[in-house]
Design an enzyme around this catalytic site. Structure first.
Site, PDB file in Angstrom:
ATOM      1  CE  LYS A 272      -2.714 -14.321  -0.939  1.00  0.00           C
ATOM      2  NZ  LYS A 272      -3.182 -13.588   0.228  1.00  0.00           N
ATOM      3  NE  ARG A 346      -1.207  -2.687   1.767  1.00  0.00           N
ATOM      4  CZ  ARG A 346      -1.659  -2.919   2.996  1.00  0.00           C
ATOM      5  NH1 ARG A 346      -1.239  -2.171   4.009  1.00  0.00           N
ATOM      6  NH2 ARG A 346      -2.516  -3.889   3.227  1.00  0.00           N
TER       7      ARG A 346
END
Length: 497
Positions: A272, A346
């Site tokens: 990030k 996920r």
């Protein structure tokens, strides 16, 4: 260290169908008046009739709530309530009423209903209790300074409030408070190991059975999707925690709660950038809401068994971190080509869902702050939901409206899988580009849920935080989902699965 959750704020709740003949209250006592929308004439039969006729003339007719000082200085909030007031609107009005009275240091709030209708009076009463519980609760602050505490000690309800479910309001508020508290803890105060210890301590208090699948066990099970996320973690404390709630006499298969518990997310190899890493200690909010829902159900002595599965991990960067185009094998044998290591949620959920399905649950409800796509689709006032049961779409909306935590379903159609085809694995982890990532994430997760199991996936990235609070919650961190979870599992438990 193990975090110590502050005790739930205690205040008395009492009801009386008789409206007081005098409204001359002691210092520190505040008043809330509930009046029917567009029928302010009911105020003409109150002890403050003449005063209110003059005072309310200064406000536009549609102002609600109105905060005033009474004839002898009593702080009062007056709210116009519609005939079919929604739970969300009731919760929002409740916070607007409670907040200024708390700020005024009220130690007692007297609520008087002039509505003439029990149902909407009870909706407002429950909302006011929920708002008070949220306002009284102290979120963690790492400081030597003493925290300010509101002095509220009691709420009295006068009018037709006998049908109000205060126990449910308090139980869901306690679960929400815990979820918000865990989410606000800095990452170094809530690592996977600390989180695990805290949950086990809570389980001992609540009588839940505990099972923890550590990294060695997950490796033996073949949970390669989960393990790929924690390859670079310097501390090997990640794992999947299972908490079992078993009421006496319950024999049916359990309902299942599943929560994403990424205690910090760097993005991994897809690091990030800029300010995107700020707030990533809150990427475990889905697990906190699942845990808070289990706590609320326990407080309510829910009559059905429930399993709560928490995927506890951190997503670090390092020489061992997985890379784009790596292929991992999940617990159910599905191979996944990694596209973006910042889509780690996920992956941990995939193996957790597969593990939960081995217990043949009646239904699964999972929570995750999963995608930015759901924020783009809905803003930050509703959560996105996706289900493998088409007939649940409208009931999901209704459940959200009933409890005030609004849910909006998205499609779950198999042709979306065409965009997740991989040349080297069974599926791509996600698309390389393009819109609708919340739908594609659900399509991936659905590969790990048995078709025989009804499943609802709540992407709460759109409701995990809301600047300035939302509905009854005064903090940016929302803890969204506890009220919805109690409502939804209650409906599923009583109906066909």
């Amino acid at each position: 260290m193990t975090p110590e959750l502050p005790t739930m704020p205690e205040f008395r709740l009492e009801t009386d169908h008789r409206v007081p003949a005098s409204w001359d209250f002691d210092i520190g006592v505040s008043l809330v008046l509930l009046v029917p929308e567009k029928h302010p004439e009911v105020l003409a039969n109150t002890p403050w009739a003449d005063f209110l006729k003059l005072r309310l003339a200064d406000f536009p007719d549609d102002t609600s709530p109105i905060m005033i000082s009474g004839p002898k200085g009593t702080r009062a909030g007056i709210a116009q309530i519609s005939d079919n007031v929604s739970a969300f609107k009731a919760l929002s009005q409740a916070r607007a009423l409670i907040t200024p009275l708390m700020t005024e240091r009220s130690h007692m709030i007297k609520v008087i209903s002039l509505l003439g209708q029990s149902q909407r009076a009870c909706v407002m009463a429950e909302a006011l209790v929920a708002a008070a519980c949220a306002a009284l609760f102290q979120l963690p602050k790492i400081s030597d300074s003493a925290s300010d505490k509101f002095p509220l000690a009691a709420m009295y309800f006068y009018g037709d409030f006998e049908g109000a479910d205060f126990a449910r309001a308090r139980a869901t508020a306690e679960g929400n408070n815990m979820a918000r508290w865990l989410t606000q803890l800095p990452g170094n105060y809530l690592t996977p190991g600390i989180y695990h210890d805290y949950a086990e301590a809570l389980a001992e208090e609540e009588g839940w059975d505990v099972e923890f699948y550590n990294l060695n066990q997950l490796k033996r099970l073949g949970a390669g999707a989960f393990l790929s996320v924690v390859e670079a973690s310097p501390v090997r404390d990640a794992g999947i925690l299972r908490l079992r709630y078993r009421p006496n006499g319950a024999q049916e298969h359990p309902l299942a709660l599943v929560g994403k518990g990424i205690c910090f997310d760097t993005g991994g190899s897809n690091l990030k950038v800029g300010g995107s890493m700020l707030g990533m200690h809150g990427d475990m909010q889905g697990s906190a809401v699942a845990l808070g829902t289990l706590l609320a159900l326990t407080r309510l002595k829910f009559a059905h068994p429930v399993d709560c599965w928490l995927a506890l991990a951190e997503n670090h960067i390092g020489s061992r971190a997985v890379k784009c185009n790596d292929v991992v094998t999940a617990l159910n044998g599905t191979t996944i080509e990694l596209i973006n290591t910042d889509a780690e949620g996920r992956l941990v959920l995939a193996d957790t869902l597969a593990l939960a399905c081995r217990e043949e649950p009646r239904a699964i409800l999972d929570y995750a702050t999963l995608t930015g796509a759901v924020v783009a689709a809905l803003g930050q006032r509703m959560a996105g939901a996706i289900t493998n049961r088409r007939e649940w779409v409208e009931p999901l909306i209704q459940a959200g409206e009933q409890c005030g935590e609004r849910i909006w379903p998205f499609p779950y159609e198999d042709d979306y899988d065409e965009d997740l085809k991989s040349e080297v694995a069974d599926t791509l982890q996600c698309r390389t580009t393009g819109a609708g990532d919340h739908i594609y994430a659900a399509r991936l997760l659905g590969k790990f849920v048995d078709k025989s199991v009804g499943w609802v996936h709540v992407d709460m990235a759109s409701t995990g935080t809301h600047k300035g609070g939302l509905a009854q919650i005064p903090s940016d961190i929302q803890g969204f989902g506890v009220r919805f979870g109690v409502e939804w599992l209650s409906r599923i438990a009583e109906g066909p699965s």
